[in-house]
Design an enzyme around this catalytic site. Structure first.
Site, short mmCIF file in Angstrom:
data_model
loop_
_atom_site.label_atom_id
_atom_site.label_comp_id
_atom_site.label_asym_id
_atom_site.label_seq_id
_atom_site.Cartn_x
_atom_site.Cartn_y
_atom_site.Cartn_z
N ASP A 27 -0.49 -5.00 9.71
CA ASP A 27 -1.50 -4.06 9.26
C ASP A 27 -2.73 -4.89 8.90
O ASP A 27 -2.70 -5.68 7.96
CB ASP A 27 -0.98 -3.30 8.02
N TRP B 91 0.89 -1.18 0.00
CA TRP B 91 0.00 0.00 0.00
C TRP B 91 0.91 1.22 0.00
O TRP B 91 1.87 1.26 0.77
CB TRP B 91 -0.85 -0.04 1.26
N LYS C 44 -13.17 -0.70 6.28
CA LYS C 44 -13.70 -1.59 5.24
C LYS C 44 -14.71 -2.57 5.81
O LYS C 44 -15.79 -2.73 5.26
CB LYS C 44 -12.59 -2.39 4.57
C1 LIG Z 1 -3.28 -2.06 3.58
C2 LIG Z 1 -4.02 -0.89 4.15
N1 LIG Z 1 -3.68 -0.44 5.35
C3 LIG Z 1 -4.31 0.59 5.92
C4 LIG Z 1 -5.34 1.24 5.27
C5 LIG Z 1 -5.94 2.43 5.95
O1 LIG Z 1 -7.22 2.34 6.31
P1 LIG Z 1 -7.97 3.55 6.97
O2 LIG Z 1 -8.84 4.14 5.92
O3 LIG Z 1 -8.74 2.93 8.08
O4 LIG Z 1 -6.98 4.53 7.47
C6 LIG Z 1 -5.73 0.81 3.99
C7 LIG Z 1 -6.76 1.52 3.26
O5 LIG Z 1 -6.90 1.49 2.07
C8 LIG Z 1 -5.04 -0.29 3.42
O6 LIG Z 1 -5.36 -0.75 2.21
#
Ligand SMILES: Cc1ncc(COP(=O)(O)O)c(C=O)c1O
Length: 413
Positions: free
Chosen positions: A223, A141, A259
């Protein structure tokens, strides 16, 4: 003297790719347009979905006269923190029973990563030590690197993860990179539904990864942004985190409820800390409180209340699991439908990776020219890496998307 703005020397930063893609999509007037970029769930009518269980709990909260808008504690709503950690580690977690688990309510998964990174720079492997290597999967990411850099870390490295030729996990490369890592390096691991590849290690592969990390004294920072989304089963998707805890690792797990609860804009996340004993976790939490105090001071309540109410009621919990499964099942259906269409069309290459991969995203293997063709000629928006969000597919646009991919692959090399 001509007035000069204090901002005159500020260079314009590049837009964040995924949000730019969505903005371009919105401006596109072509009726055939499809957005496969956005990182959020969509229904078969291409609409955002408020989970029915969330709607129900929101109504409960709105009519609960005992609630108010007082500040929450700096570390967050206690019942949210504990119930969030419990779904990550499991209700029967030995670490929870031994009281060596703590939670910090954070602003989304991103906030949990950032607070965790800040803590590690301040207190891990020597005080205020920005030179501890941080290992991030290649690819990952795109925000991961930036979060650790902004927390002050100077030595961000990658570990091999994706084998483009076989469109799967490069386990040997992954293990070799861990073996070579300096002692006490920090390794960022995707708990499930790896973003962007949709490819996770199997339980046996996780065991090998854990073994190397144990021997090399590496710190796991999970994560977990997609628990429940990968398989439709919360426990299955938390397997890796729970396995590492069972192997007596001290670790962090950044949880996002964006999500799996569809609470994207409520910014609800939790940083679960697993330590060796109660005392060390309590001291870590006391330092987390200092970090949160100067970052957001007190977290927002609405999302945390929705999640805590749902997770602590057995009926609502069952309902939530079924809502998560609805989302996961739609993704699985879109995967098999896309694959079968491409295979029927005889699109060059193999397409089994579409159904082998899990979670919201698929790494299609389309190259940047093919992506450009899809955007420009077909009004199908996807990331330059070839990553598509399976939720952007619907029963109405599947044929169009499959035919367009077929055209892109056969025409553009
Ligand atoms: C791998 C990963 N980590 C963290 C996040 C962050 O999520 P949040 O929107 O809760 O900050 C995302 C969001 O797309 C993600 O894909």
């Amino acid at each position: 003297m001509a007035a000069s703005s204090v901002f005159s020397g500020v260079p314009a930063a590049a837009p964040v790719a995924v949000f730019k893609l969505t903005a371009d999509f919105r401006e596109d007037c072509d009726p055939r347009k499809v957005n496969l970029g956005v990182g959020a769930y969509r229904t078969d009518d291409s609409q955002p979905w408020v989970l029915p269980v969330v709607k129900k709990v929101e109504q409960q909260i709105a009519s609960d006269a005992s609630l108010n808008h007082e500040y929450l504690p700096i570390l967050g709503l206690p019942e949210f923190r504990s119930s969030a950690s419990k779904i990550a580690l499991g209700g029967d977690s030995k670490a929870i029973l031994e009281k060596r688990v703590g939670g910090v309510q954070c602003l989304g998964g991103t906030g949990a990563l950032r607070i965790g990174a800040e803590f590690l720079r301040r207190w891990y492997n020597g005080t205020n030590n920005p030179s501890t290597p941080i290992y991030i999967s290649s690819p990952s990411w795109e925000n991961h690197n930036a979060v650790f850099i902004d927390a002050g870390f100077k030595d961000i490295r990658t570990y091999r993860y994706w084998d483009a030729a076989k469109r799967g996990l490069d386990l040997q490369g992954f293990l070799q990179d861990l073996q070579k890592a300096p002692d006490f390096s920090i390794v960022l691991l995707h708990a499930c539904a790896h973003n962007p590849t949709g490819t996770d290690p199997t339980p046996d592969e996780w065991k090998e990864i854990a073994e190397v990390m144990k021997v090399r004294h590496l710190f796991p920072f999970f994560d977990s942004a997609y628990q429940g989304f990968a398989s439709g089963n919360l426990d299955k998707d938390a397997w890796a985190v729970r396995y590492f805890v069972s192997k007596e690792f001290e670790l962090f797990c950044a949880q996002s409820f964006s999500k799996n609860f569809g609470l994207y804009n409520e910014r609800v996340g939790n940083l679960t800390i697993v330590g060796e004993d109660t005392d060390s976790v309590q001291r870590a939490l006391s330092q987390m409180e200092k970090i949160a105090r100067t970052t957001w001071s007190n977290p927002p309540s609405q999302g945390a209340r929705i999640v805590a109410t749902t997770l602590t009621s057995s009926d609502l919990f069952v309902e939530w699991k079924s809502n998560v499964k609805t989302m996961a099942d739609r993704v699985l259906l879109m995967r098999s439908e896309l694959r079968s269409r491409l295979e029927k069309l005889g699109t060059p290459g193999t397409w089994n990776h579409i159904t082998d991969q899990i979670g919201m995203f698929s790494y299609t293997g389309l190259n940047s020219k093919q992506v450009e063709y899809l955007i420009k000629e077909k009004h199908i928006y996807l990331m330059a890496s070839g990553r598509i969000n399976m939720c952007g597919l619907t029963t109405k646009n599947l044929d169009y998307v499959a035919e367009s991919i077929h055209e892109a692959v056969t025409k553009i090399h």
